[in-house]
Design a protein around this motif. Structure first.
Motif, PDB file in Angstrom:
ATOM      1  N   ALA A   1       0.835  -1.207   0.000  1.00 15.34           N
ATOM      2  CA  ALA A   1       0.000   0.000   0.000  1.00 15.34           C
ATOM      3  C   ALA A   1       0.870   1.258   0.000  1.00 15.34           C
ATOM      4  O   ALA A   1       0.570   2.230  -0.706  1.00 15.34           O
ATOM      5  CB  ALA A   1      -0.931  -0.011   1.204  1.00 15.34           C
ATOM      6  N   ILE A   2       1.944   1.257   0.764  1.00 14.58           N
ATOM      7  CA  ILE A   2       2.854   2.409   0.783  1.00 14.58           C
ATOM      8  C   ILE A   2       3.529   2.570  -0.578  1.00 14.58           C
ATOM      9  O   ILE A   2       3.685   3.688  -1.078  1.00 14.58           O
ATOM     10  CB  ILE A   2       3.899   2.245   1.912  1.00 14.58           C
ATOM     11  CG1 ILE A   2       3.196   2.365   3.274  1.00 14.58           C
ATOM     12  CG2 ILE A   2       5.013   3.267   1.789  1.00 14.58           C
ATOM     13  CD1 ILE A   2       4.065   1.992   4.451  1.00 14.58           C
ATOM     14  N   GLY A   3       3.903   1.462  -1.202  1.00 14.77           N
ATOM     15  CA  GLY A   3       4.518   1.521  -2.527  1.00 14.77           C
ATOM     16  C   GLY A   3       3.563   2.073  -3.572  1.00 14.77           C
ATOM     17  O   GLY A   3       3.952   2.870  -4.426  1.00 14.77           O
ATOM     18  N   ILE A   4       2.314   1.669  -3.518  1.00 17.55           N
ATOM     19  CA  ILE A   4       1.321   2.179  -4.469  1.00 17.55           C
ATOM     20  C   ILE A   4       1.091   3.663  -4.237  1.00 17.55           C
ATOM     21  O   ILE A   4       0.998   4.449  -5.183  1.00 17.55           O
ATOM     22  CB  ILE A   4       0.009   1.374  -4.355  1.00 17.55           C
ATOM     23  CG1 ILE A   4       0.239  -0.043  -4.876  1.00 17.55           C
ATOM     24  CG2 ILE A   4      -1.128   2.060  -5.111  1.00 17.55           C
ATOM     25  CD1 ILE A   4      -0.903  -0.997  -4.609  1.00 17.55           C
ATOM     26  N   LEU A   5       1.019   4.086  -2.999  1.00 17.34           N
ATOM     27  CA  LEU A   5       0.846   5.505  -2.687  1.00 17.34           C
ATOM     28  C   LEU A   5       2.038   6.323  -3.202  1.00 17.34           C
ATOM     29  O   LEU A   5       1.864   7.386  -3.792  1.00 17.34           O
ATOM     30  CB  LEU A   5       0.677   5.698  -1.177  1.00 17.34           C
ATOM     31  CG  LEU A   5       0.480   7.132  -0.710  1.00 17.34           C
ATOM     32  CD1 LEU A   5      -0.826   7.691  -1.265  1.00 17.34           C
ATOM     33  CD2 LEU A   5       0.490   7.191   0.799  1.00 17.34           C
ATOM     34  N   ALA A   6       3.238   5.820  -3.011  1.00 17.55           N
ATOM     35  CA  ALA A   6       4.431   6.518  -3.509  1.00 17.55           C
ATOM     36  C   ALA A   6       4.415   6.591  -5.033  1.00 17.55           C
ATOM     37  O   ALA A   6       4.791   7.612  -5.614  1.00 17.55           O
ATOM     38  CB  ALA A   6       5.692   5.811  -3.027  1.00 17.55           C
ATOM     39  N   ALA A   7       3.970   5.523  -5.695  1.00 21.51           N
ATOM     40  CA  ALA A   7       3.901   5.526  -7.159  1.00 21.51           C
ATOM     41  C   ALA A   7       2.865   6.529  -7.656  1.00 21.51           C
ATOM     42  O   ALA A   7       3.060   7.171  -8.687  1.00 21.51           O
ATOM     43  CB  ALA A   7       3.572   4.126  -7.665  1.00 21.51           C
TER      44      ALA A   7
END
Length: 73
Positions: free
Chosen positions: A15-21
């Motif tokens: 979820a953090i990776g998707i938010l950063a993307a």
């Protein structure tokens, strides 16, 4: 015992990776503005051509073909 399992940790990491993307396209704009103020260095093939070694006449150096010595039998 309230511990996070591996599945929960992976879900949070994803979820953090998707938010950063999702937010990343907005970040480089501030970098581009800073680069314009400082002046950009030329890169790539055009810069290599522009800054290559030149002869006394200002022409680029040409490759010199080296011939093998003749063999005497």
């Amino acid at each position: 015992m309230n511990e996070f399992s591996y599945a929960d940790a992976f879900a949070m990491f994803a979820a953090i990776g998707i938010l950063a993307a999702l937010l990343s396209p907005f970040y480089p704009r501030s970098l581009e503005q800073g680069a314009e103020e400082q002046g950009e260095d030329e890169t790539g093939l055009q810069a290599a051509y522009d800054y290559q070694l030149q002869t006394e006449e200002g022409e680029p150096y040409r490759a010199v073909k080296i011939e093998a010595p003749a063999q005497d039998d």
